[in-house]
Structures are given as structure tokens and as C-alpha cells.
Scaffold this active site. Structure first.
Site, short mmCIF file in Angstrom:
data_model
loop_
_atom_site.label_atom_id
_atom_site.label_comp_id
_atom_site.label_asym_id
_atom_site.label_seq_id
_atom_site.Cartn_x
_atom_site.Cartn_y
_atom_site.Cartn_z
N HIS A 29 -35.81 -78.83 4.19
CA HIS A 29 -35.56 -80.00 3.32
C HIS A 29 -34.62 -80.98 4.00
CE1 HIS A 29 -34.26 -82.42 -0.09
NE2 HIS A 29 -33.03 -81.94 0.01
N PHE A 30 -33.52 -80.46 4.58
CA PHE A 30 -32.60 -81.46 5.11
C PHE A 30 -33.02 -82.01 6.48
CE2 PHE A 30 -29.67 -77.71 6.03
CZ PHE A 30 -29.59 -77.86 7.40
N HIS A 31 -33.92 -81.27 7.17
CA HIS A 31 -34.43 -81.89 8.40
C HIS A 31 -35.43 -83.00 8.07
CE1 HIS A 31 -32.40 -78.69 10.59
NE2 HIS A 31 -32.45 -79.54 11.60
N HIS B 246 -22.58 -83.10 -1.91
CA HIS B 246 -23.77 -83.83 -2.34
C HIS B 246 -23.64 -85.34 -2.10
CE1 HIS B 246 -27.79 -84.13 -3.53
NE2 HIS B 246 -27.46 -85.18 -4.25
N TYR C 135 -25.71 -88.78 0.20
CA TYR C 135 -25.97 -90.17 -0.18
C TYR C 135 -25.19 -91.13 0.72
CZ TYR C 135 -28.77 -88.32 -3.78
OH TYR C 135 -29.77 -87.66 -4.40
N ARG D 30 -31.82 -68.53 5.69
CA ARG D 30 -31.27 -69.53 6.59
C ARG D 30 -30.00 -68.99 7.21
NH1 ARG D 30 -28.27 -74.13 2.86
NH2 ARG D 30 -27.75 -74.92 4.93
N ARG D 31 -29.42 -69.76 8.13
CA ARG D 31 -28.13 -69.44 8.75
C ARG D 31 -28.10 -68.02 9.35
NH1 ARG D 31 -25.46 -71.37 3.41
NH2 ARG D 31 -24.81 -73.48 3.87
FE1 HAS Z 1 -31.10 -82.59 -0.92
C1 HAS Z 1 -29.88 -79.39 -0.39
C2 HAS Z 1 -31.69 -81.86 -4.19
C3 HAS Z 1 -32.13 -85.83 -1.47
C4 HAS Z 1 -29.81 -83.50 2.14
N1 HAS Z 1 -30.06 -81.62 0.58
C5 HAS Z 1 -29.67 -80.30 0.61
C6 HAS Z 1 -28.98 -80.04 1.84
C7 HAS Z 1 -28.92 -81.22 2.54
C8 HAS Z 1 -29.61 -82.20 1.74
C9 HAS Z 1 -28.24 -81.47 3.86
O1 HAS Z 1 -30.91 -79.67 -6.18
C10 HAS Z 1 -28.49 -78.66 2.29
C11 HAS Z 1 -27.03 -78.47 2.11
C12 HAS Z 1 -26.65 -77.10 2.62
O2 HAS Z 1 -26.40 -76.99 3.83
O3 HAS Z 1 -26.66 -76.15 1.85
N2 HAS Z 1 -31.82 -83.62 -2.51
C13 HAS Z 1 -32.00 -83.14 -3.76
C14 HAS Z 1 -32.55 -84.18 -4.62
C15 HAS Z 1 -32.69 -85.30 -3.83
C16 HAS Z 1 -32.21 -84.95 -2.53
C17 HAS Z 1 -32.91 -84.07 -6.06
N3 HAS Z 1 -31.01 -84.31 0.13
C18 HAS Z 1 -31.48 -85.53 -0.28
C19 HAS Z 1 -31.22 -86.52 0.73
C20 HAS Z 1 -30.56 -85.86 1.75
C21 HAS Z 1 -30.45 -84.48 1.36
C22 HAS Z 1 -31.60 -87.97 0.63
C23 HAS Z 1 -30.03 -86.35 3.03
C24 HAS Z 1 -29.90 -87.59 3.35
N4 HAS Z 1 -30.85 -80.93 -2.05
C25 HAS Z 1 -31.12 -80.86 -3.38
C26 HAS Z 1 -30.73 -79.53 -3.88
C27 HAS Z 1 -30.21 -78.83 -2.80
C28 HAS Z 1 -30.30 -79.74 -1.67
C29 HAS Z 1 -30.83 -79.02 -5.24
C30 HAS Z 1 -29.62 -77.41 -2.81
C31 HAS Z 1 -30.63 -76.42 -2.38
C32 HAS Z 1 -29.99 -75.05 -2.29
O4 HAS Z 1 -30.31 -74.21 -3.14
O5 HAS Z 1 -29.19 -74.76 -1.39
C33 HAS Z 1 -33.18 -86.66 -4.33
O6 HAS Z 1 -32.16 -87.62 -4.15
C34 HAS Z 1 -34.42 -87.14 -3.70
C35 HAS Z 1 -34.93 -88.43 -4.34
C36 HAS Z 1 -35.94 -89.10 -3.47
C37 HAS Z 1 -37.15 -89.52 -3.87
C38 HAS Z 1 -38.06 -90.19 -2.87
C39 HAS Z 1 -38.19 -91.70 -3.06
C40 HAS Z 1 -38.99 -92.29 -1.94
C41 HAS Z 1 -38.66 -93.40 -1.22
C42 HAS Z 1 -39.52 -93.83 -0.06
C43 HAS Z 1 -40.59 -94.79 -0.48
C44 HAS Z 1 -41.51 -95.04 0.66
C45 HAS Z 1 -42.14 -96.21 0.88
C46 HAS Z 1 -43.04 -96.34 2.03
C47 HAS Z 1 -41.95 -97.38 0.03
C48 HAS Z 1 -37.63 -89.35 -5.24
C49 HAS Z 1 -37.47 -94.23 -1.50
C50 HAS Z 1 -44.45 -96.34 1.53
C51 HAS Z 1 -45.31 -97.09 2.43
C52 HAS Z 1 -46.62 -96.93 2.54
C53 HAS Z 1 -47.33 -97.71 3.50
C54 HAS Z 1 -47.35 -95.90 1.73
#
Ligand code: HAS
Length: 555
Positions: free
Chosen positions: A380-382, A229, A233, A445-446
Site C-alpha cells: 500500500h505505501f509503495h 498518519h 498527508y 512485513r518487517r
Molecule cells: Fe495509508 C497504512 C488508510 C492514503 C501511506 N498508509 C499506511 C502506511 C503508509 C501509508 C506509509 O486505515 C504504513 C504505515 C506503517 O508503516 O505502518 N491510507 C489510508 C486511507 C487513505 C490512505 C483511507 N496512505 C495514504 C497515502 C499515503 C499513505 C496518500 C502516502 C502518501 N493507510 C491506511 C490504513 C493504514 C495505512 C488504515 C494502516 C494499515 C495497517 O493495518 O497497518 C486515503 O487517504 C486514500 C484516499 C485516496 C483516494 C484516491 C483519490 C484519487 C485521486 C487520483 C485521481 C486521478 C486522476 C487521474 C484524476 C480515494 C486523487 C485520472 C486520469 C485519467 C486519464 C483516467
């Protein structure tokens, strides 16, 4: 005063530091080029559009794709990017010791990558990027992966050394924001990789060499996700560095608050490690209480991302208003949409909104039961790493490479790079959208392409799977275009001086609380949280370990 806000004259990164940074970026893009070819093949196979020749295995290209993009492209790019930014914010050069450490790291990482790649090409290690036991790879694969990690530690030591040097020479001053963030990311990386190092060195290498007959599977997965995890980050934080430090300068604005940026990085160190069980919510052998604790901490780690979103909106709006924007959303039009250094990362930010929402869905126990081990997770991860992070890294390359090679990004190149970002986003939207949809239908998957003996349900998946493959093909062409731009930037772009954009903060008088730089305090809290979240469950996994598993080679 915060040093990141000092209006420095244009500082150029010196040749020796630039060379070190560039060799990292070159390996990153060589890995990327091989990986996108594997991605095309696997997308077309999984989409039912083509079959592979008998000498090539689906799981072989899937492993190469995941390892080269998830571990090699990212790690090399991040270390190279950080080394350059640390040099740029230290008056243009890294300390001599930092350069030495950086080179040792690069050699170790490169040797490790070559070893692991050969093991995959030799069809001996089709264990995917998570290398789950009891599937057994060749010892070469594990040793290669270990060298990649150990090499990246040296990259981290280089960054630490340079930072300590800077602080010695600037007693009492707050460190530059870029360096602070690079140090925070590398601290996270050093702590996180202890888990995978323990798994690989103590469990997988002796087991794959036949020195021990079996492996404790659940322990190995737990150690992997202790690392897995924070790994995501480790990918995200460099993108945040770009969003916080580089993007404001590119759009003609300033950092909203350096203290807020620093605090968000501290929170990422504290809360992104003790959360690994959210990848194992559906696994037996770990009690619900521990899973609940990890889920609570997972929802806490969302906070720094929300702080980042707030801060970015603030930068965009204040910059737009300074340029004369009117109304609620007038600032949107004032953003430099024709600048590729901004355009790709901005698409990445926008993609991160649904991507982050998907993460929160994954983290919720009941919903995880629906999506776990389905192709939703691949979607999700793509969207996270494949879109938000990748587009940001591409955007960084458009100023990083020319500023280090003494060339410039011409207007025409900006246009091509914008087209590239649009193609990449379009391909990803189709592919990742189809993956999310199919995941909700229960598609695993996989797995290689199969109709499960023409089961009617599996037959209904065929069309969206083909769409997924088509999205993959668009991505491949976008990837080829990117490699073309990178090659052009390295060898053929006109000579000139490209700016290395480092922003100042909006409030020149902002004082950074000293406590944010008291690393021993944050390391102590991080260690406490990790011990609370992991010590007892790991003790139990060892104490009550079921009979271990013999190795399996499933291909
Ligand atoms: Fe995830 C599985 C939960 C974020 C990558 N994640 C994965 C896997 C990968 C991955 C690679 O709880 C698969 C691993 C595998 O092979 O099995 N993930 C989360 C949560 C977050 C999260 C709670 N993941 C990421 C990020 C990744 C990533 C970042 C890669 C870099 N993930 C999971 C969970 C799994 C999981 C479970 C397991 C699933 C399973 O069952 O296998 C959080 O950190 C996300 C928080 C993000 C936000 C978004 C904030 C928005 C921002 C942009 C603002 C935009 C602006 C532009 C300002 C709340 C900062 C606006 C402009 C305008 C003009 C409108």
C-alpha cells in the site's frame, strides 16, 4: 479576486531564494541515492535472491531505506519545493527573515540527518522508520530525528513569515494559491509533529539514555501514530499542490476552482490528524469506541482526495475540449504525453486510484484484521508514497531544478525522464502487486527472508517473493537513471530559462470566500477534533498504564 489567477509576467526566483531551495533539494536526492541502494539490497534479500555479508544486517538497511526515503527525502524535498514556490509567488524573492529561518532549518535538518544516518550505519539503531518501542536505538538516532523535525519547523516558520509579509504588502487581497497550500501543509505538519516530539523528547530519549528504566509502549505508539498518519498527508499535500497549481499550466489549461482547492486543504488539516488509531486497530488497550471514531474520521479524510480527483478530471477534460477534443474521452489524447513534467505526475495520479482504494480497505476494521502487519501494507505505501508521490516529486524536479539553476530540460532529457517514469511504474507495479498478493496470503512485513523451517505454506511464497525482488531491481535502475538526470540538470544541461509553471484559474471572476483564510477558526476546529479524538484515550493510557517495558536490542 483570487491572486493565483493573476496573469503575472514571467517571474524568476532570485539567486538567494533559489540557493536556499536548491540546498534542500540536493540533500533530498543524496538521501534518495543512498536509500535506493539499500532498497535494492533488501529487495534481493527478501526475495531470496541474495544474502548479505555478515557485517551488514537486513534490519539495518531496512531502517536506512525507510528513514532516508520516508523522512529525509520527503521532508527536504517538500521544504525546498515550498520555499521556491513561495518566492516565485511573492515576486521572485522570499522575505529576508524567511531566508534566515529557512537556513537555520536546513542546518538543523542536515545535522539531524547526519547524526541519525551515522547511528544507523554504526549498527546501533536498527529500529525501522517507525522506531517502535521497546526496540531501543542509540540516543544519537532519536536526537538526530528530533533535530530533523525541529529543523523542518523552522522551514515552516520561513513559509509562515513570507506569507504574513505578503499579506501585509497586499492588504485585502486573497493570497496566492501556492502560498496558501504551503501554509496549510506546514500548519498540519506543526500540529502533527507535536505527537512525535512528545514521544521522542519525553519518552524515548530519557529511556535510551538510561535515565528512566522503562517505557509505556502503547502510549509511545499512540503518540507516534498521532504523528504518523498526518505524516502521509504531509507527503501527499505537496503532490496535490503540483496537481492543482502546476499541472494545469503545464498542460496548457487552468485551475478548475481555487476555492475548491483551498477547501480541500482545510479539510485535510481538520480530518487527517484525529485518525491515528486506524494504524492501531488490532492493538489491545484502546477501546473499540475510540477506534470506531477514528475510522469514521478516516473515511471523512477521503473526501478531499475525491474532491481533488473531481477537480483534476475537470481540468483535463476542459483543457482537452478547448484544444478541440471530441467525444467522451477525446480529451485524453490531447494531454501532453511527451512532456516529462506531466507524464510522471499523471502516472502518479493514475496509481493513486488503486492506492487510495487500498487505503479504504485498510481503514475498514474487519479487512484490517486480514491485512494488518502483513506485507500488503508495505505494498500500500509503495503505491501511495512510492509511486504517486515519488513520481510527482520527480516531475516537479524536471522544472524546479532547471528553473532555479538557470538551465533547461531539453527534448532528449524529456524522453529519458519519460523512460525513467515508465521503468519506475513498471518496477513498482511488479513489486507492489507482489506485496499486495503476498499480504493476502498472510506474509508478514518487517521480516528478513525465512522459510519458517521449510513450512509448506512459506515455501509457496518463494516465487512471488522473488518477483518482488525483481521489481525492486527494476526500481533501482530507474532510481539510478533519475539520479543521473538530476546530476545532469544541476551541472551539465544547457543554460537557458526554464519556466516555473504557476497556473491561473478558469473563472477569472471567481471570488474566494474570505472564511477560507480565517486560520484561527480552522485551527480551533482542528484542536477541538483532536481533543475529542485523543484527550480521553491518552489520559487513560497514562492513568491505566501497564508496567513499562525495558529496552530491547533485537539485532
Ligand atoms: Fe495509508 C497504512 C488508510 C492514503 C501511506 N498508509 C499506511 C502506511 C503508509 C501509508 C506509509 O486505515 C504504513 C504505515 C506503517 O508503516 O505502518 N491510507 C489510508 C486511507 C487513505 C490512505 C483511507 N496512505 C495514504 C497515502 C499515503 C499513505 C496518500 C502516502 C502518501 N493507510 C491506511 C490504513 C493504514 C495505512 C488504515 C494502516 C494499515 C495497517 O493495518 O497497518 C486515503 O487517504 C486514500 C484516499 C485516496 C483516494 C484516491 C483519490 C484519487 C485521486 C487520483 C485521481 C486521478 C486522476 C487521474 C484524476 C480515494 C486523487 C485520472 C486520469 C485519467 C486519464 C483516467
Amino acid at each position: 479576486m483570487d491572486n493565483s489567477q493573476k496573469n503575472e509576467p514571467k517571474v524568476k526566483v532570485d539567486r538567494a531564494s533559489a540557493k536556499l531551495s536548491l540546498v534542500h533539494i540536493y540533500v533530498a536526492y543524496i538521501g534518495f541515492a543512498i536509500a535506493i541502494l539499500c532498497g535494492l539490497l533488501q529487495g534481493l534479500v527478501r526475495g531470496g535472491i541474495m544474502t548479505l555479508p555478515s557485517w551488514l544486517n537486513y534490519y539495518q538497511i531496512l531502517t536506512a531505506h525507510g528513514v532516508l526515503l520516508g523522512l529525509v527525502f520527503t521532508t527536504f524535498f517538500i521544504v525546498g519545493f515550498f520555499l521556491s514556490g513561495c518566492a516565485r509567488t511573492s515576486g521572485g524573492s522570499l522575505s529576508p527573515m524567511a531566508r534566515k529561518l529557512g537556513w537555520i532549518g536546513w542546518y538543523l535538518m542536515t545535522i539531524g540527518t547526519v547524526m541519525a544516518t551515522i547511528a544507523i550505519l554504526a549498527n546501533t539503531s536498527n529500529v525501522l522508520y517507525t522506531f517502535y518501542a521497546p526496540m531501543k536505538a542509540s540516543p544519537f538516532f532519536y536526537i538526530g530525528a528530533a533535530l530533523l523535525v525541529v529543523g523542518s519547523w523552522f522551514g515552516g516558520y520561513a513559509i509562515f513569515n513570507n506569507y504574513i509579509n505578503w499579506r501585509k504588502q497586499n492588504l485585502g487581497k486573497t493570497s496566492p494559491l501556492f502560498q496558501y497550500m504551503a501554509v496549510a501543509t506546514m500548519i498540519l505538519w506543526q500540529i502533527a509533529t507535536l505527537g512525535v516530539a512528545a514521544e521522542v523528547l519525553l519518552q524515548l530519549i530519557p529511556w535510551s539514555l538510561g535515565l528512566v528504566p522503562d517505557v509505556n509502549v502503547l502510549l509511545s505508539r499512540t503518540l507516534f501514530w498521532y504523528f504518523g498518519h498526518p505524516l502521509v498527508y504531509f507527503w501527499l499535500m505537496p503532490a496535490y499542490v503540483c496537481w492543482y497549481v502546476n499541472i494545469p499550466k503545464i498542460i496548457g489549461g487552468k485551475i478548475f476552482s481555487a476555492s475548491l482547492a483551498r477547501l480541500s486543504f482545510i479539510l485535510l488539516i481538520l480530518f487527517s490528524i484525529p485518525v491515528g488509531f486506524h494504524h492501531q486497530l488490532m492493538e489491545p488497550g484502546i477501546s473499540d469506541k475510540w477506534k470506531l471514531l477514528h475510522v469514521i474520521l478516516t473515511l471523512t479524510v477521503v473526501l478531499p482526495s475525491l474532491m481533488t480527483a473531481f477537480s483534476l478530471f475537470a481540468v483535463f477534460e476542459t483543457t482537452g475540449r478547448k484544444k478541440g477534443a471530441k467525444g467522451l474521452f477525446g480529451w485524453f489524447k490531447k494531454l501532453p504525453w511527451n512532456d516529462a513534467r506531466f507524464f510522471g505526475p499523471m502516472l502518479g495520479m493514475l496509481a493513486f486510484i488503486p492506492a487510495g482504494a487500498g487505503g479504504i480497505i485498510n481503514a475498514s476494521n474487519q479487512m484490517n484484521a486480514v491485512v494488518h502487519n502483513t506485507i500488503w501494507v508495505t505494498g500500500h505505501f509503495h503505491l501511495t508514497v512510492g509511486t504517486s508521490i515519488a513520481l510527482t516529486f520527480f516531475g516537479i524536479s524536471y522544472w524546479l531544478i532547471p528553473s532555479l539553476t538557470g538551465r533547461i530540460m531539453t527534448k532528449a532529457l524529456h524522453r529519458v525522464a519519460i523512460l525513467q517514469a515508465v521503468m519506475w511504474t513498471f518496477g513498482m507495479a511488479i513489486m507492489s502487486g507482489a506485496m499486495h498478493y503476498l499480504g493476502l496470503q498472510g506474509v508478514p512485513r518487517r521480516t528478513d527472508y525465512t522459510t519458517y523451517f521449510d513450512h509448506p505454506e512459506a515455501l509457496s511464497w518463494i516465487r512471488p517473493q522473488a518477483l518482488m525482488g525483481m521489481g525492486g531491481a527494476v526500481l533501482f535502475f530507474a532510481g539510478v537513471l533519475l539520479v543521473g538526470i538530476i546530476v545532469y540538470l544541476v551541472f551539465y544541461a544547457p543554460k537557458g530559462e526554464e519556466e516555473y509553471p504557476i497556473s491561473e484559474t478558469q473563472d477569472a471572476e471567481e471570488r474566494t470566500p474570505k472564511i477560507l483564510e480565517r486560520w484561527s477558526l480552522w485551527l480551533g476546529i482542528a484542536a477541538f477534533l483532536i481533543i475529542v479524538a485523543y484527550a480521553y484515550p491518552i489520559y487513560q493510557l497514562i492513568d491505566h498504564s501497564p508496567p513499562g517495558s525495558q529496552p530491547f536490542i533485537t539485532w
